[in-house]
Write a protein that holds these residues in place. Structure first.
Motif, short mmCIF file in Angstrom:
data_model
loop_
_atom_site.label_atom_id
_atom_site.label_comp_id
_atom_site.label_asym_id
_atom_site.label_seq_id
_atom_site.Cartn_x
_atom_site.Cartn_y
_atom_site.Cartn_z
N THR A 38 10.05 17.08 -17.65
CA THR A 38 11.49 17.30 -17.59
C THR A 38 12.02 16.51 -16.41
O THR A 38 11.48 16.61 -15.31
CB THR A 38 11.76 18.80 -17.39
N TRP A 39 13.05 15.74 -16.69
CA TRP A 39 13.67 14.90 -15.66
C TRP A 39 12.60 13.94 -15.09
O TRP A 39 12.16 13.06 -15.82
CB TRP A 39 14.31 15.78 -14.57
N SER A 59 8.28 8.51 -6.26
CA SER A 59 8.82 9.87 -6.27
C SER A 59 10.24 9.90 -6.83
O SER A 59 11.09 9.09 -6.43
CB SER A 59 8.83 10.41 -4.83
N GLY A 60 10.51 10.83 -7.75
CA GLY A 60 11.88 11.10 -8.18
C GLY A 60 12.57 9.97 -8.92
O GLY A 60 13.80 9.93 -8.97
N ARG A 86 8.92 5.13 -2.16
CA ARG A 86 7.97 6.13 -1.70
C ARG A 86 7.16 6.60 -2.89
O ARG A 86 7.66 6.74 -3.99
CB ARG A 86 8.71 7.33 -1.09
N SER A 89 5.30 12.69 -4.65
CA SER A 89 4.95 13.71 -3.66
C SER A 89 3.59 14.35 -3.97
O SER A 89 3.06 15.10 -3.16
CB SER A 89 6.05 14.77 -3.58
N LEU A 147 -0.55 25.01 -2.07
CA LEU A 147 0.70 24.37 -1.69
C LEU A 147 0.54 22.86 -1.68
O LEU A 147 -0.53 22.32 -1.39
CB LEU A 147 1.16 24.85 -0.32
N GLY A 173 0.37 29.06 -11.15
CA GLY A 173 1.76 29.09 -10.71
C GLY A 173 2.37 27.71 -10.53
O GLY A 173 3.44 27.58 -9.93
N HIS A 174 1.75 26.68 -11.06
CA HIS A 174 2.21 25.33 -10.78
C HIS A 174 2.29 24.45 -12.04
O HIS A 174 3.37 24.24 -12.57
CB HIS A 174 1.27 24.71 -9.72
N ILE D 129 7.08 29.97 -10.71
CA ILE D 129 6.40 28.66 -10.72
C ILE D 129 6.98 27.77 -9.62
O ILE D 129 8.14 27.91 -9.25
CB ILE D 129 6.51 27.96 -12.09
N THR D 130 6.15 26.88 -9.17
CA THR D 130 6.56 26.03 -8.04
C THR D 130 7.79 25.18 -8.36
O THR D 130 8.61 24.92 -7.47
CB THR D 130 5.41 25.10 -7.60
N ALA D 184 25.55 14.13 -11.09
CA ALA D 184 24.15 13.90 -11.49
C ALA D 184 23.26 15.05 -11.01
O ALA D 184 22.36 15.49 -11.74
CB ALA D 184 23.65 12.57 -10.92
N VAL D 187 23.80 17.97 -13.27
CA VAL D 187 23.11 17.76 -14.55
C VAL D 187 21.62 18.03 -14.39
O VAL D 187 21.00 18.71 -15.21
CB VAL D 187 23.35 16.33 -15.08
N LYS D 188 21.04 17.51 -13.32
CA LYS D 188 19.62 17.78 -13.08
C LYS D 188 19.35 19.28 -13.01
O LYS D 188 18.38 19.79 -13.58
CB LYS D 188 19.16 17.10 -11.79
N MET D 192 16.77 21.37 -15.35
CA MET D 192 15.65 22.14 -14.78
C MET D 192 15.81 23.63 -15.06
O MET D 192 14.82 24.35 -15.20
CB MET D 192 15.56 21.90 -13.28
N HIS D 216 5.91 31.14 0.38
CA HIS D 216 5.60 29.94 -0.40
C HIS D 216 6.87 29.34 -1.00
O HIS D 216 7.07 28.12 -1.00
CB HIS D 216 4.61 30.25 -1.52
N LEU D 220 8.10 25.59 -0.19
CA LEU D 220 8.27 24.61 -1.26
C LEU D 220 9.70 24.10 -1.32
O LEU D 220 9.95 22.89 -1.47
CB LEU D 220 7.89 25.25 -2.61
N ARG D 223 10.47 21.75 1.63
CA ARG D 223 9.83 20.45 1.44
C ARG D 223 10.54 19.62 0.39
O ARG D 223 10.76 18.42 0.55
CB ARG D 223 8.38 20.66 1.03
N THR D 226 13.77 18.06 1.50
CA THR D 226 13.71 17.06 2.56
C THR D 226 12.75 15.90 2.27
O THR D 226 12.93 14.81 2.79
CB THR D 226 13.26 17.71 3.89
N ALA D 227 11.74 16.14 1.40
CA ALA D 227 10.70 15.11 1.26
C ALA D 227 10.60 14.51 -0.12
O ALA D 227 9.87 13.55 -0.33
CB ALA D 227 9.34 15.71 1.65
N TYR D 228 11.31 15.04 -1.13
CA TYR D 228 11.17 14.55 -2.50
C TYR D 228 12.15 13.41 -2.75
O TYR D 228 13.23 13.37 -2.20
CB TYR D 228 11.43 15.69 -3.49
N GLY D 229 11.77 12.50 -3.62
CA GLY D 229 12.67 11.44 -4.06
C GLY D 229 12.72 10.28 -3.08
O GLY D 229 11.89 10.17 -2.18
N GLN D 230 13.70 9.41 -3.29
CA GLN D 230 13.78 8.15 -2.53
C GLN D 230 14.82 8.22 -1.43
O GLN D 230 15.83 8.85 -1.59
CB GLN D 230 14.10 7.00 -3.49
#
Lengths: 230, 230, 230, 230
Positions: A38-39, A59-60, A86, A89, A147, A173-174, D129-130, D184, D187-188, D192, D216, D220, D223, D226-230
């Motif tokens: 998805t996405w 990523s992404g 990048r 992840s 994690l 869970g993932h 789920i994560t 966008a 939409v995402k 999701m 957790h 998650l 993170r 701050t850390a996902y995507g470009q």
């Protein structure tokens, strides 16, 4: 080989890397096609044979926009060696698998819905149909909750793979991780894993199902490994 | 006819064989289109009329890559007569059906998910909707569990077909086989079988369903066989 | 108008008939697109305004192969007036609706899986979401079981429509009929009916659902009829 | 800015408006692609940055027929400023969100089937789920039932958003609203949300599922932001 720097390894394997980039870019198209993602939520990687390098999705980035030049080259610690983006992840998990298991040439990670539903309950998919015996040689097992961000996921996948024939693991869970000698075989395992998760879910909704007898599973798996395909 | 060698039979029916190869190659596109297959997991075959020959999908080849020249010609023992690929690992089952039942002109095998879920439980699909009475003339029956590789699957399919009007059989713990006078009619039966498996599964999830009265099933099936289509 | 023969009526409305043939041919593409049909199992028709004529899908013809010239012209008794194919085996039901209800300009019949599952149980779809209040103005009702071939289905549909606002009827053990002032509106009702059948099925699988209060249903339906769209 | 008339604001932001019209028109294609909408039942809007204006889908227009010129410009009371069509019947709800929350740059409304099924029961989707921890930072909450036509829906969405990290709200008995800094991102979130509704529904059908531990979920979500995507 390992004495060389990653940049030297890349230079020495330039042609193989570019070929793998194209192949891995193409294989990502299988993920939406078989309803595994998805996405931007799934990724494929491949080891560069003979080098401590891997190629992986950025990523992404949308599957529509993905081309060979977007695929990132990393070392087997997950550090970027070359790439205009990048990396995924999930790169550390992929890298861990390549580092610890030289026989693994491709890794796929998805959150495909039926397999992830089994993972959410922490329940292995029982081997009740011949297609599962063929591809997985038994149940599809569940690995621990872990994690993202360090080696925890990779270790959990490897520990779980160690006790089973299955190239697929449901991470609790993932979602799903699959491995194979090539990226294409790992993609196939991810596709067949979702199909098994779907079919066995439906079967069980309407009544009990029984695991195939072990000797049948063994016979089917052996035959499939040696007699199927070209 | 049977006195000729397979190679002689092939030469004598060259034109018909090439036409069937094209038709069977095209019919494989219906399998992913109607969600009957995952990866390379289903196959279509056709008898060469007037010869002890059949044409069938090669093993493990993607539906995308399949063209008429990839379709394999076999005799009715499952031996390859002509082909640049190995035939489907289900070839013996197809061959058995053509050998024992001269009225069968086409065979399809799938692991379509809803039908395979019924097969995993070993439960026949009850005829509770008019579309099932039309196409199957009653319940879709379950055949025995049988291992791949010899005549066991073919015999199980034929024994089960013998007691029913249905052109489809759910092979226990495995998947679906359908037959028909032509490959196209067997494909249609496979498509309608999955649709019936899906609809009746959903219906039963929310409460009990009742089989249509036998006289209505008989009337619908007779009318469909004689008055439907062009 | 009714004093003319069907052939005279056709000649007098030639232009409108050809336009409707094209529109009805195009509308059939919506059936597979929204997962309402399997193989050739659904059909759309339209009344020719001002004439005792209708246009309808030919029997057993694939949606891929369907063009305007394949659409059959019938009178309102279901007799063919012009066409190179036999009309849908559901023609008598369509004709009955046009004959008895001059306000109906389009009719659609499908076996869409979720709606047919409700029909197999003989259970109306309760109006538990605003989208159902908008389009159906209440529950989607169930009509009687009726055999194909004479006016029984048409009468069952009309009797059921009479007591409800819904343009859709679930015919018990069979499938869905929808009506509307135009063929496009009947197609829309068939699409929304399957969506409602799907959503409410899912909702109920996980717990009880409550019908919206009648005054909310009334307000939503009134607003949708008068304020939605262009 | 607010001292200008809407027409003056439009003239001052002409270039940005035309760009947003094209972007919002394109984003509507994601709705059928990810199975979020049936017929014309979902809509996307975007705020015009720096102006009290928004652009939104016209009411009842097919996704196939939608182009940039069809997108309607409204003020933040839902009045049309420019457009050849009437705006979506959900315009008041979108406008309310932009008026009250300057940080919202995009809004999406759908009746996607799995999410709407949870809404029909009035049940929040638990964060098991994560992928849900990543995107929603916890459960996807349920807002009140509210009739269309004034600020009631918009207020219900905002009140519900206020107590959660989730950019998605399930409006009871109705459907989904999502928000984001851009169209966008909204939409995402809608894509999701349906994926989470689907996966958790499947998971729960076969047994109990447990919410991830709060620490957790927090880790998650942080993170991912701050850390996902470009």
């Amino acid at each position: 080989m390992t004495a060389r720097t990653p940049a030297e390894a890349l230079a020495a394997h330039r042609e193989a890397v570019e070929e793998l980039r194209a192949r891995v870019s193409d294989l990502h198209a299988e993920l939406p096609r078989w309803n595994l993602v998805t996405w931007t939520s799934g990724n494929v990687s491949a080891r560069v044979p003979g080098a401590d390098l891997m190629v992986i999705k950025p990523s992404g980035v949308s599957y529509d926009d993905l081309g060979p030049a977007d695929i990132v080259v990393c070392d087997l610690r997950g550090n970027v060696v070359e790439g205009r983006h990048r990396p995924s992840s999930d790169t550390f998990a992929h890298a861990h698998l390549y580092r610890e298991r030289p026989d693994i040439g491709g890794v796929v990670h998805t959150h495909s819905p039926y397999a992830t539903a089994w993972a959410a309950r922490g329940e292995a998919i029982p081997c009740v149909i011949t297609a599962m015996a063929d591809e997985f040689g038994g149940d599809i097992p569940v690995g621990p909750f872990a994690l993202i961000g360090d080696d925890a996921i990779g270790r959990g996948v490897l520990d779980t793979l160690a006790g089973h024939r299955s190239p697929a693991v449901l991470m609790r869970g993932h979602g799903v991780f699959t491995v194979g000698p090539t990226a294409a075989s790992a993609v196939k395992a991810a596709v067949m894993c979702e199909d098994a998760a779907h079919t066995v879910h439906i079967a069980r909704q309407a009544g009990p199902v029984e695991r195939l007898p072990q000797e049948h599973i063994d016979a089917l798996h052996e035959r499939y490994r040696t007699a199927y395909g070209q």
